[in-house]
Design a protein around this motif. Structure first.
Motif, PDB file in Angstrom:
ATOM      1  N   GLU A  25      79.024  49.896 -37.719  1.00  0.00           N
ATOM      2  CA  GLU A  25      77.833  50.984 -37.237  1.00  0.00           C
ATOM      3  C   GLU A  25      76.590  50.433 -37.620  1.00  0.00           C
ATOM      4  OE1 GLU A  25      79.135  54.285 -39.323  1.00  0.00           O
ATOM      5  OE2 GLU A  25      80.870  54.673 -38.099  1.00  0.00           O
ATOM      6  N   ARG A  26      76.421  49.698 -38.978  1.00  0.00           N
ATOM      7  CA  ARG A  26      74.984  49.216 -39.074  1.00  0.00           C
ATOM      8  C   ARG A  26      74.485  48.144 -38.307  1.00  0.00           C
ATOM      9  NH1 ARG A  26      70.071  50.256 -40.206  1.00  0.00           N
ATOM     10  NH2 ARG A  26      69.078  48.411 -41.323  1.00  0.00           N
ATOM     11  N   LEU A  27      75.439  47.311 -37.841  1.00  0.00           N
ATOM     12  CA  LEU A  27      75.271  46.167 -36.783  1.00  0.00           C
ATOM     13  C   LEU A  27      74.856  46.663 -35.530  1.00  0.00           C
ATOM     14  CD1 LEU A  27      77.888  43.436 -37.580  1.00  0.00           C
ATOM     15  CD2 LEU A  27      75.313  43.467 -38.010  1.00  0.00           C
ATOM     16  N   ARG A  28      75.479  47.800 -35.032  1.00  0.00           N
ATOM     17  CA  ARG A  28      75.099  48.317 -33.822  1.00  0.00           C
ATOM     18  C   ARG A  28      73.813  48.832 -33.716  1.00  0.00           C
ATOM     19  NH1 ARG A  28      80.938  49.926 -33.504  1.00  0.00           N
ATOM     20  NH2 ARG A  28      80.354  51.964 -34.569  1.00  0.00           N
ATOM     21  N   GLU A  29      73.460  49.407 -34.998  1.00  0.00           N
ATOM     22  CA  GLU A  29      71.970  50.124 -35.014  1.00  0.00           C
ATOM     23  C   GLU A  29      70.959  49.015 -34.977  1.00  0.00           C
ATOM     24  OE1 GLU A  29      71.881  52.252 -38.487  1.00  0.00           O
ATOM     25  OE2 GLU A  29      73.281  53.656 -37.847  1.00  0.00           O
ATOM     26  N   SER A  33      68.128  48.561 -31.893  1.00  0.00           N
ATOM     27  CA  SER A  33      66.629  48.545 -32.159  1.00  0.00           C
ATOM     28  C   SER A  33      66.074  47.151 -31.656  1.00  0.00           C
ATOM     29  CB  SER A  33      66.496  48.461 -33.726  1.00  0.00           C
ATOM     30  OG  SER A  33      64.919  48.529 -34.302  1.00  0.00           O
ATOM     31  N   LEU A  34      66.540  45.921 -31.821  1.00  0.00           N
ATOM     32  CA  LEU A  34      66.077  44.778 -31.407  1.00  0.00           C
ATOM     33  C   LEU A  34      66.028  44.693 -29.906  1.00  0.00           C
ATOM     34  CD1 LEU A  34      68.085  42.446 -33.774  1.00  0.00           C
ATOM     35  CD2 LEU A  34      65.639  42.750 -33.735  1.00  0.00           C
ATOM     36  N   ARG A  35      67.017  45.428 -29.049  1.00  0.00           N
ATOM     37  CA  ARG A  35      66.995  45.138 -27.767  1.00  0.00           C
ATOM     38  C   ARG A  35      65.869  46.097 -27.224  1.00  0.00           C
ATOM     39  NH1 ARG A  35      73.503  45.930 -26.250  1.00  0.00           N
ATOM     40  NH2 ARG A  35      74.006  43.835 -26.494  1.00  0.00           N
ATOM     41  N   SER A  36      65.617  47.406 -27.784  1.00  0.00           N
ATOM     42  CA  SER A  36      64.485  48.258 -27.298  1.00  0.00           C
ATOM     43  C   SER A  36      63.064  47.199 -27.487  1.00  0.00           C
ATOM     44  CB  SER A  36      64.532  49.397 -28.346  1.00  0.00           C
ATOM     45  OG  SER A  36      65.626  50.188 -27.897  1.00  0.00           O
ATOM     46  N   GLU A  37      63.118  46.533 -28.617  1.00  0.00           N
ATOM     47  CA  GLU A  37      61.850  45.835 -29.195  1.00  0.00           C
ATOM     48  C   GLU A  37      61.734  44.550 -27.952  1.00  0.00           C
ATOM     49  OE1 GLU A  37      58.167  45.068 -30.984  1.00  0.00           O
ATOM     50  OE2 GLU A  37      59.498  46.747 -31.092  1.00  0.00           O
ATOM     51  N   GLN A  38      62.637  44.012 -27.630  1.00  0.00           N
ATOM     52  CA  GLN A  38      62.717  42.893 -26.703  1.00  0.00           C
ATOM     53  C   GLN A  38      62.121  43.407 -25.360  1.00  0.00           C
ATOM     54  OE1 GLN A  38      66.538  41.194 -25.989  1.00  0.00           O
ATOM     55  NE2 GLN A  38      65.757  39.087 -25.584  1.00  0.00           N
ATOM     56  N   GLN A  39      62.804  44.618 -25.039  1.00  0.00           N
ATOM     57  CA  GLN A  39      62.402  45.396 -23.783  1.00  0.00           C
ATOM     58  C   GLN A  39      60.911  45.524 -23.752  1.00  0.00           C
ATOM     59  OE1 GLN A  39      64.881  48.653 -23.167  1.00  0.00           O
ATOM     60  NE2 GLN A  39      66.770  47.247 -22.727  1.00  0.00           N
ATOM     61  N   ARG A  40      60.349  46.055 -24.801  1.00  0.00           N
ATOM     62  CA  ARG A  40      58.930  46.356 -24.955  1.00  0.00           C
ATOM     63  C   ARG A  40      58.116  45.136 -24.878  1.00  0.00           C
ATOM     64  NH1 ARG A  40      54.837  46.312 -28.394  1.00  0.00           N
ATOM     65  NH2 ARG A  40      56.290  45.303 -29.960  1.00  0.00           N
ATOM     66  N   ARG A  65      56.263  36.116 -33.355  1.00  0.00           N
ATOM     67  CA  ARG A  65      56.958  36.783 -34.822  1.00  0.00           C
ATOM     68  C   ARG A  65      58.207  37.499 -34.332  1.00  0.00           C
ATOM     69  NH1 ARG A  65      57.157  40.825 -37.908  1.00  0.00           N
ATOM     70  NH2 ARG A  65      56.024  42.169 -36.476  1.00  0.00           N
ATOM     71  N   LEU A  66      58.024  38.394 -33.324  1.00  0.00           N
ATOM     72  CA  LEU A  66      59.445  39.031 -33.276  1.00  0.00           C
ATOM     73  C   LEU A  66      60.499  38.451 -32.501  1.00  0.00           C
ATOM     74  CD1 LEU A  66      57.652  42.571 -31.817  1.00  0.00           C
ATOM     75  CD2 LEU A  66      58.691  42.158 -33.958  1.00  0.00           C
ATOM     76  N   THR A  67      60.110  37.271 -31.520  1.00  0.00           N
ATOM     77  CA  THR A  67      61.117  36.541 -31.025  1.00  0.00           C
ATOM     78  C   THR A  67      61.967  35.678 -32.306  1.00  0.00           C
ATOM     79  OG1 THR A  67      59.665  36.260 -28.942  1.00  0.00           O
ATOM     80  CG2 THR A  67      61.529  34.665 -29.461  1.00  0.00           C
ATOM     81  N   SER A  68      60.927  35.303 -33.273  1.00  0.00           N
ATOM     82  CA  SER A  68      61.543  34.514 -34.225  1.00  0.00           C
ATOM     83  C   SER A  68      62.531  35.444 -35.073  1.00  0.00           C
ATOM     84  CB  SER A  68      60.342  33.813 -35.145  1.00  0.00           C
ATOM     85  OG  SER A  68      61.269  33.223 -36.251  1.00  0.00           O
ATOM     86  N   GLU A  69      62.160  36.663 -35.302  1.00  0.00           N
ATOM     87  CA  GLU A  69      62.785  37.796 -36.280  1.00  0.00           C
ATOM     88  C   GLU A  69      64.175  37.826 -35.198  1.00  0.00           C
ATOM     89  OE1 GLU A  69      60.626  40.781 -37.331  1.00  0.00           O
ATOM     90  OE2 GLU A  69      59.333  40.012 -38.832  1.00  0.00           O
ATOM     91  N   LEU A  70      64.058  38.088 -34.116  1.00  0.00           N
ATOM     92  CA  LEU A  70      65.236  38.369 -33.183  1.00  0.00           C
ATOM     93  C   LEU A  70      66.215  37.367 -33.249  1.00  0.00           C
ATOM     94  CD1 LEU A  70      66.663  40.353 -31.162  1.00  0.00           C
ATOM     95  CD2 LEU A  70      65.240  39.045 -29.356  1.00  0.00           C
ATOM     96  N   ALA A  71      65.696  36.007 -33.172  1.00  0.00           N
ATOM     97  CA  ALA A  71      66.530  34.851 -33.315  1.00  0.00           C
ATOM     98  C   ALA A  71      67.507  34.833 -34.644  1.00  0.00           C
ATOM     99  CB  ALA A  71      65.926  33.666 -33.094  1.00  0.00           C
ATOM    100  N   LEU A  72      66.611  35.165 -35.731  1.00  0.00           N
ATOM    101  CA  LEU A  72      67.122  35.160 -37.198  1.00  0.00           C
ATOM    102  C   LEU A  72      68.435  36.554 -37.114  1.00  0.00           C
ATOM    103  CD1 LEU A  72      64.198  34.753 -39.270  1.00  0.00           C
ATOM    104  CD2 LEU A  72      66.004  32.999 -38.876  1.00  0.00           C
ATOM    105  N   HIS A  74      70.159  37.614 -34.612  1.00  0.00           N
ATOM    106  CA  HIS A  74      71.354  36.991 -33.702  1.00  0.00           C
ATOM    107  C   HIS A  74      72.208  36.342 -34.875  1.00  0.00           C
ATOM    108  CE1 HIS A  74      70.655  38.886 -30.046  1.00  0.00           C
ATOM    109  NE2 HIS A  74      69.607  38.251 -29.852  1.00  0.00           N
ATOM    110  N   GLU A  75      71.439  35.482 -35.473  1.00  0.00           N
ATOM    111  CA  GLU A  75      72.458  34.611 -36.499  1.00  0.00           C
ATOM    112  C   GLU A  75      72.759  35.677 -37.680  1.00  0.00           C
ATOM    113  OE1 GLU A  75      69.813  31.542 -38.298  1.00  0.00           O
ATOM    114  OE2 GLU A  75      69.408  30.700 -36.317  1.00  0.00           O
TER     115      GLU A  75
END
Length: 260
Positions: A25-29, A33-40, A65-72, A74-75
């Motif tokens: 459940e936590r991973l889905r949240e 959140s990351l997908r919403s930020e990516q779309q923005r 910065r957000l792209t880097s955080e998104l990659a992290l 995903h890892e």
């Protein structure tokens, strides 16, 4: 051997399953959140930048910065998924171990009951006052411990075996058996037990005969015990039954000889 109770018990499968559910459940949240930020960020990237040579947009740094955080992230998600799979496999192992231990416990309980019945029956073999008591004790062991309601008990008289007791079988054809004739007579002649599935069957052979055990008093064979079909819950004779036959061969034969 170490006592299994000294080991720290593993977490219950149910608790591990709840932890997996909370993690999922936590991973889905986080993913949402990351997908919403990516779309923005993608939407901002399509907005024209006014003026060539204008100072760089501060939002570009934020996007990087957000792209880097998104990659992290995903890892982290990949690692969490791997951990979830590991925990799920461990839960399955614990459940399988729990089923095995439960089966072993039931088998041990059944064996304990059989041994208690055998102990009582052996006491009756040596505590009976008459030959009838000995015969009844043998019958009880075969029915309750071995698992057959078709048996015959013979006493040796010279070169023949005379029927003492038949239970669940027609006594006519086996009223007298010559020593050395057929499986029953050969067991008495050789002093060695014959057990279906373990020993080769001579010809001709009664296909329903399961075992024949010589009854001994010292080095002398004083009789024989024949057992036919087993009960439905007992498909074959196992090593535990072979041990019971050894006890019967010695104790029943001696008890009969002492009460001749």
């Amino acid at each position: 051997m170490a006592d299994p109770r000294d080991r720290t018990p593993p977490p219950p499968p149910a608790a591990a399953g709840q932890d997996l559910q909370k993690m999922s459940e936590r991973l889905r949240e986080v993913i949402t959140s990351l997908r919403s930020e990516q779309q923005r960020l993608a939407s901002e990237a399509t907005t024209p930048v006014p003026g060539r040579g204008a100072p760089s947009d501060p939002g570009e740094h934020e996007r990087r910065r957000l792209t880097s955080e998104l990659a992290l992230a995903h890892e982290a998600i990949a690692h969490a998924n791997a951990e979830r799979d590991r925990l799920r496999a461990r839960v399955e192992e614990l459940e399988a171990e729990q089923r095995r231990l439960s089966d072993d416990y039931v088998a041990a309980q059944e064996r304990t009951t059989e041994l208690a019945q055998l102990f009582v029956a052996l006491e009756r073999l040596h505590g009976g006052r008459s030959r009838a008591d000995v015969v009844a004790a043998v019958q009880e062991i075969v029915i309750n411990v071995v698992g057959s309601e078709e048996l015959a008990l013979f006493e040796r008289r010279g070169d023949s075996l005379d029927l003492l007791k038949a239970f669940g079988v027609d006594p006519g054809p086996i009223h007298t058996v010559a020593v050395g004739e057929g499986i029953i007579g050969r067991a008495a002649a050789s002093g060695a037990a014959w057990i279906a599935g373990r020993d080769p069957a001579p010809e001709p052979c009664d296909p329903e005969l399961s075992a024949c055990i010589p009854l001994r008093a010292g080095d002398a064979t004083v009789g024989a015990l024949a057992i036919w079909r087993l009960l439905g819950h007992k498909p074959i004779l196992d090593e535990q039954d072979h041990a019971v036959f050894d006890l019967l061969s010695t104790h029943a034969g001696l008890a009969l000889a002492l009460r001749a």
